[in-house]
Design a protein around this motif. Structure first.
Motif, PDB file in Angstrom:
ATOM      1  N   GLU A 197       0.828  -1.210   0.000  1.00  0.00           N
ATOM      2  CA  GLU A 197       0.000   0.000   0.000  1.00  0.00           C
ATOM      3  C   GLU A 197       0.862   1.259   0.000  1.00  0.00           C
ATOM      4  OE1 GLU A 197      -2.970   2.279   3.094  1.00  0.00           O
ATOM      5  OE2 GLU A 197      -2.978   0.083   3.111  1.00  0.00           O
ATOM      6  N   ARG A 198       1.878   1.275   0.822  1.00  0.00           N
ATOM      7  CA  ARG A 198       2.767   2.450   0.891  1.00  0.00           C
ATOM      8  C   ARG A 198       3.530   2.653  -0.408  1.00  0.00           C
ATOM      9  NH1 ARG A 198       4.820   1.553   7.115  1.00  0.00           N
ATOM     10  NH2 ARG A 198       2.977   2.479   8.075  1.00  0.00           N
ATOM     11  N   MET A 250       2.588   1.679  -3.416  1.00  0.00           N
ATOM     12  CA  MET A 250       1.661   2.126  -4.457  1.00  0.00           C
ATOM     13  C   MET A 250       1.297   3.607  -4.278  1.00  0.00           C
ATOM     14  SD  MET A 250       1.646  -0.350  -6.428  1.00  0.00           S
ATOM     15  CE  MET A 250       0.596   0.441  -7.615  1.00  0.00           C
ATOM     16  N   THR A 251       1.123   4.025  -3.044  1.00  0.00           N
ATOM     17  CA  THR A 251       0.857   5.442  -2.783  1.00  0.00           C
ATOM     18  C   THR A 251       2.051   6.282  -3.216  1.00  0.00           C
ATOM     19  OG1 THR A 251      -0.597   4.851  -0.941  1.00  0.00           O
ATOM     20  CG2 THR A 251       0.242   7.118  -0.976  1.00  0.00           C
ATOM     21  N   PHE A 252       3.251   5.785  -2.956  1.00  0.00           N
ATOM     22  CA  PHE A 252       4.473   6.473  -3.378  1.00  0.00           C
ATOM     23  C   PHE A 252       4.553   6.534  -4.906  1.00  0.00           C
ATOM     24  CE2 PHE A 252       9.328   6.297  -3.737  1.00  0.00           C
ATOM     25  CZ  PHE A 252       9.482   7.664  -3.581  1.00  0.00           C
ATOM     26  N   ILE A 263       2.074   6.626  -6.987  1.00  0.00           N
ATOM     27  CA  ILE A 263       1.117   7.659  -7.422  1.00  0.00           C
ATOM     28  C   ILE A 263       1.712   9.041  -7.206  1.00  0.00           C
ATOM     29  CG2 ILE A 263      -1.127   8.723  -6.920  1.00  0.00           C
ATOM     30  CD1 ILE A 263      -2.152   5.833  -6.360  1.00  0.00           C
ATOM     31  N   ALA A 264       2.336   9.257  -6.057  1.00  0.00           N
ATOM     32  CA  ALA A 264       2.968  10.553  -5.771  1.00  0.00           C
ATOM     33  C   ALA A 264       4.081  10.851  -6.784  1.00  0.00           C
ATOM     34  CB  ALA A 264       3.514  10.568  -4.348  1.00  0.00           C
ATOM     35  N   TYR A 323      -6.863   1.747  -6.972  1.00  0.00           N
ATOM     36  CA  TYR A 323      -6.610   2.326  -5.647  1.00  0.00           C
ATOM     37  C   TYR A 323      -7.892   2.372  -4.814  1.00  0.00           C
ATOM     38  CZ  TYR A 323      -3.981   5.143  -2.293  1.00  0.00           C
ATOM     39  OH  TYR A 323      -3.339   5.593  -1.172  1.00  0.00           O
ATOM     40  N   LEU A 369      -8.769   0.605  -1.296  1.00  0.00           N
ATOM     41  CA  LEU A 369      -9.254   1.365  -0.132  1.00  0.00           C
ATOM     42  C   LEU A 369     -10.551   0.777   0.413  1.00  0.00           C
ATOM     43  CD1 LEU A 369      -8.719   5.125  -1.118  1.00  0.00           C
ATOM     44  CD2 LEU A 369      -7.485   3.812   0.615  1.00  0.00           C
TER      45      LEU A 369
END
Length: 194
Positions: A77-78, A80-82, A84-85, A152, A156
């Motif tokens: 999760e972290r 994938m969030t990174f 996206i960022a 995503y 969630l």
């Protein structure tokens, strides 16, 4: 029956973002700050930075898949969030560069903005290869927006079976976009005017 309420909640947002981002980027791509009286130097340091971001994104995507395959959901999760960022950072830098610099022509060795017959002959069929990679990169970078957002949102909403189905489509396309972003930079970089 699965609860799709979180996905339904975000559907309009996903559709809006998936349309707005490409439209705004296309509009801003044609906007040059110098045309509005701003004396801004081209941000020529950005292409290698955003190419590096594309490369890092590819590595992060692979690491995220490895993490989930090893049962490390929080790390996945972290990452994938990174990713996206990183993609958002790439987009901002890409637009900023193109608002301050003229487009570079593949094969323009003397950096005059014109591809003459001699320059064209020197690059030959490599120009076609470049455009095939560039066009697929651009088209898939547009297609990946809703795929990433849907993937995503499903994660969630803890709809992991549905997330996994779309992630199997999203991952290779996103990886292709990230890797070809680096390839496009490496191919066009000799023709950037300094």
């Amino acid at each position: 029956m699965e609860d799709n309420s979180i996905e339904k909640k975000y559907n309009k947002f996903i559709i809006a973002v998936s349309i707005i981002i490409p439209v705004v980027v296309a509009i801003l791509f044609g906007v040059k700050l110098k045309d509005f009286g701003y004396n801004v130097e081209p941000l020529s340091m950005l292409p290698p930075v955003y190419a590096t971001i594309n490369g890092i994104t590819a590595v992060v995507l692979i690491a995220a898949v490895m993490a989930i395959k090893n049962g490390k959901r929080l790390l996945h999760e972290r990452l994938m969030t990174f990713a996206i960022a990183l993609s958002v950072a790439f987009l901002v830098m890409y637009v900023a560069y193109h608002m301050t610099a003229d487009s570079t022509k593949f094969g323009d060795l003397n950096h005059d903005g014109i591809l003459d017959a001699v320059e064209s002959a020197k690059v030959g069929s490599l120009r076609l290869v470049y455009f095939v990679i560039l066009i697929t990169h651009i088209l898939l970078s547009i297609a990946i927006i809703p795929l990433v957002l849907i993937s995503y949102v499903r994660a969630l909403g803890q709809q992991f079976d549905r997330h996994k189905k779309i992630a199997k489509i999203t991952f290779p396309i996103w990886l292709y976009v990230a890797v070809t972003g680096v390839v496009v930079f490496l191919m066009i970089s000799p023709y950037y005017a300094n």
